[in-house]
Each structure stands twice: as structure tokens, then as C-alpha cells.
Design an enzyme around this catalytic site. Structure first.
Site, PDB file in Angstrom:
ATOM      1  N   LYS A  43      -9.723 -24.710  37.497  1.00 18.83           N
ATOM      2  CA  LYS A  43      -8.959 -23.826  36.590  1.00 18.83           C
ATOM      3  C   LYS A  43      -8.014 -22.979  37.440  1.00 18.83           C
ATOM      4  O   LYS A  43      -8.385 -22.529  38.530  1.00 18.83           O
ATOM      5  CB  LYS A  43      -9.931 -22.918  35.815  1.00 18.83           C
ATOM      6  CG  LYS A  43      -9.264 -21.786  35.020  1.00 18.83           C
ATOM      7  CD  LYS A  43      -8.451 -22.271  33.839  1.00 18.83           C
ATOM      8  CE  LYS A  43      -7.684 -21.114  33.159  1.00 18.83           C
ATOM      9  NZ  LYS A  43      -6.691 -21.598  32.181  1.00 18.83           N
ATOM     10  N   CYS A 130       2.627 -21.211  33.145  1.00 20.00           N
ATOM     11  CA  CYS A 130       1.722 -20.776  32.061  1.00 20.00           C
ATOM     12  C   CYS A 130       2.533 -20.041  30.989  1.00 20.00           C
ATOM     13  O   CYS A 130       3.159 -19.026  31.281  1.00 20.00           O
ATOM     14  CB  CYS A 130       0.621 -19.864  32.591  1.00 20.00           C
ATOM     15  SG  CYS A 130      -0.449 -19.322  31.244  1.00 20.00           S
TER      16      CYS A 130
HETATM   17  C1  SIN Z   1      -3.789 -20.535  29.858  1.00 15.77           C
HETATM   18  O1  SIN Z   1      -4.753 -20.116  30.524  1.00 15.77           O
HETATM   19  O2  SIN Z   1      -3.183 -19.792  29.052  1.00 15.77           O
HETATM   20  C2  SIN Z   1      -3.328 -21.932  30.021  1.00 15.77           C
HETATM   21  C3  SIN Z   1      -2.888 -22.173  31.402  1.00 15.77           C
HETATM   22  C4  SIN Z   1      -1.519 -22.792  31.455  1.00 15.77           C
HETATM   23  O3  SIN Z   1      -0.980 -23.205  30.427  1.00 15.77           O
HETATM   24  O4  SIN Z   1      -0.940 -22.853  32.537  1.00 15.77           O
END
Ligand code: SIN
Length: 313
Positions: A43, A130
Site C-alpha cells: 500500500k 492519488c
Molecule cells: C487512496 O488511498 O485514496 C487511493 C490511492 C491512490 O489512488 O493512489
């Protein structure tokens, strides 16, 4: 049959998770490592742990998903400690991927300096895309900022590095971004992150389906495959050959995977459909892709990778 070359590395098959899906905790990453995925990515980590946005923040839809997670994660140290231990357990395997995302330029540099000085020898993915943190625009839609971040990063970062990009929708933007990326010793480009700031409405209640940002969120899954394929193809045909492509977006079946490879991808990330099916999806995707290759008479991915045909007179 499904082995794929990615820079100096070879993977048993091209499939892996997309960062954000099934990789928040060590338990989830271990399930990916034990699955039939060719590799996995952590992640996206920020310097400090983050709770992310309020729930509901991820909803499966008939044709995909919408999310506004807001980068919930356990913080850099959690993932880096795991990554360093994990690489010691698999000294002869091709390395897995470590994703980082930042709230600002300084945080990008802090994250990458920490990785540079750590014992981690794998591949780092810098998430420049993001769309879900309120008040924070996507870095990779600002071309000057992207160029200046990469210039700064490559003044000290010497480990393998790729960038995760948002989708682009204009040929001029593909040209401009490719010109920037070609100036740097990037190992790869990952196209695409979710299609940002979509809106889905529940027809029964007339309400949005996720809470953050009044329902605006990143779209994934079947909705976005044509956009993802266009981005993979556009960068494959514009980037210098040393920059590999990871294809992400709308991979539900072996046929979707085959199309991403045909456009030029070398690795493939699965997000929405992994969220729906769990890590068992990788066995199915391997079988389906192998069956398509057999039917078309291909023995290796490199026999057809990048060889999308044009319509000629
Ligand atoms: C998120 O955590 O909002 C998604 C991550 C991403 O889209 O890069």
C-alpha cells in the site's frame, strides 16, 4: 509460458495487485506472496500512518468500483520493516514493489531518502497520482512539478524506481509527459491509477455512494479499460525502451490482460477485481491468459507484447 521480463528481472507471470488493494497489512501482503501472483506491491506509504477518509469510502459497482480512500496506511516504517524482512526470506526471487505517496514535495524527498539509505533493494513505486486527498491536486497533472520532483529525486536516488500515473486524455499531454519521463533513468511507468473524481449515484435513494468529497472518487474496473489501454499504448510508443510499462485498469479476465500486453505492458496490476474475488483471482487469470496464448500459437509473452496491429489500407 507466462514468464515476463521487467528490466533486469524475470517474473513467473505478469500479474500483481494494484497498490491499495489487499496490501494494507502484513497479513494481506503475505497472502499475495503466497498466491499465484507473479509479484506484489505494498500500500502507498506516507511518512506517518494515516487513517484516510471517512467511510463508506470504497464501493464495488456492477462495472467496477469507486473509491476515495485518502491514503489510509500504516506509515513508512511499517512497510519498510516488512519489506526488508521479506526480501531476506526470498534472496533469489525477483524483487517485489514498494509504493510511496506524499502530501507535498518535501515528503516525497523524505520518503525516498529513507528508502535510499535503507537495506531495501527492491523496486520503489512513486505514486504521483492519488486523486482522493481533499485539497491536494494530483501531482502528475502538473507537468512542471513532476519534472522538478523527478530532477530532485534522481539527484540522490539510485535504486530501481517507477512512477504511478493518472490517466491522460489528450495526445498533447501524452507527448508532454513522455518528454519529461524520457529525461530520467526511470525503470517503469505504471498506467493508470483510477480515473479521478467520478460520481456514482444510487438510483433508489438519489444519494452518492461514498462519503468523502461529496461522493467524488476514483473510478476503477471495467469502466476504465479503454482509457487504461490507451495510456499504456501511448506511453509504450513514446517512452524510451528502457522504461518498462505496468498496465493497470480494467483487468478482469485473461483477455483484458492479453490486451494490456498487446499494447506494450510487461507487468499487470489488478485492483477492483482483486477486491471482488480475493487473491484466488491470480490462478484464474494465469489459466485464462495461458489459454488465449495457446489458442493463438504463442509460447512466450514477448512473442506478442507491444504488437498491436493498426488498420492499414
Ligand atoms: C487512496 O488511498 O485514496 C487511493 C490511492 C491512490 O489512488 O493512489
Amino acid at each position: 509460458m507466462l514468464t515476463t521480463n521487467f528490466g533486469p528481472y524475470t517474473y513467473q507471470n505478469p500479474f500483481m495487485n494494484a497498490s491499495g488493494v489487499h496490501c494494507m497489512t502484513i497479513e494481506e501482503m503475505e497472502e499475495l506472496a503466497d498466491s499465484q501472483a507473479g509479484s506484489f506491491v505494498t500500500k502507498s506509504a506516507t511518512v506517518a500512518p494515516r487513517e484516510g477518509n471517512p467511510e463508506p469510502r470504497y464501493i464495488d459497482l456492477a462495472l467496477g468500483s469507486i473509491n476515495s480512500m485518502g491514503l489510509p496506511n500504516r506509515g513508512l516504517d511499517y512497510y519498510l520493516d516488512y519489506a526488508i524482512k521479506k526480501q531476506a526470506e526470498m534472496p533469489h526471487a525477483s524483487p517485489f514493489f514498494f509504493s510511496v505517496a506524499a502530501m507535498n514535495v518535501e515528503e516525497n524527498i523524505t520518503l525516498l531518502k529513507k528508502i535510499q539509505s535503507s537495506a531495501f533493494e527492491g523496486i520503489t513505486e512513486l505514486n504521483l497520482s492519488c486523486p482522493n486527498v481533499p485539497g491536494k491536486p494530483q501531482v502528475a497533472y502538473d507537468f512542471e512539478l513532476t519534472a522538478s520532483i523527478l530532477k530532485n529525486v534522481f539527484s540522490f536516488f539510485t535504486k530501481p524506481l517507477g512512477v504511478k500515473l493518472p490517466p491522460y486524455f489528450d495526445l498533447a499531454h501524452f507527448d508532454q509527459m513522455a518528454d519529461i519521463l524520457n529525461q530520467f533513468p526511470l525503470m517503469y511507468v505504471n498506467s493508470v491509477n483510477s480515473v479521478g473524481n467520478a460520481l456514482f449515484i444510487d438510483p433508489d435513494t438519489d444519494t452518492v455512494v461514498i462519503k468523502p468529497k461529496d461522493g467524488f472518487g476514483g473510478l476503477g474496473g471495467a469502466y476504465i479499460k479503454p482509457t487504461a489501454l490507451a495510456n499504456v499504448r501511448a506511453f509504450y510508443t513514446r517512452l524510451k525502451p528502457e522504461i518498462n510499462i505496468i498496465g493497470t485498469g480494467g483487468i478482469l479476465t485473461g483477455q483484458d490482460a492479453y490486451e494490456h500486453l498487446l499494447c506494450g505492458a510487461s507487468m499487470l496490476q489488478v485492483g477492483t477485481q482483486l477486491h471482488k474475488e480475493g487473491p484466488a483471482i491470480f490462478a484464474r487469470l494465469n489459466q485464462e491468459l495461458s489459454a488465449i496464448m495457446k489458442a493463438k500459437g504463442y509460447q512466450h509473452i514477448d512473442d506478442f507484447r507491444g504488437k498491436l496491429q493498426s488498420i492499414t489500407d
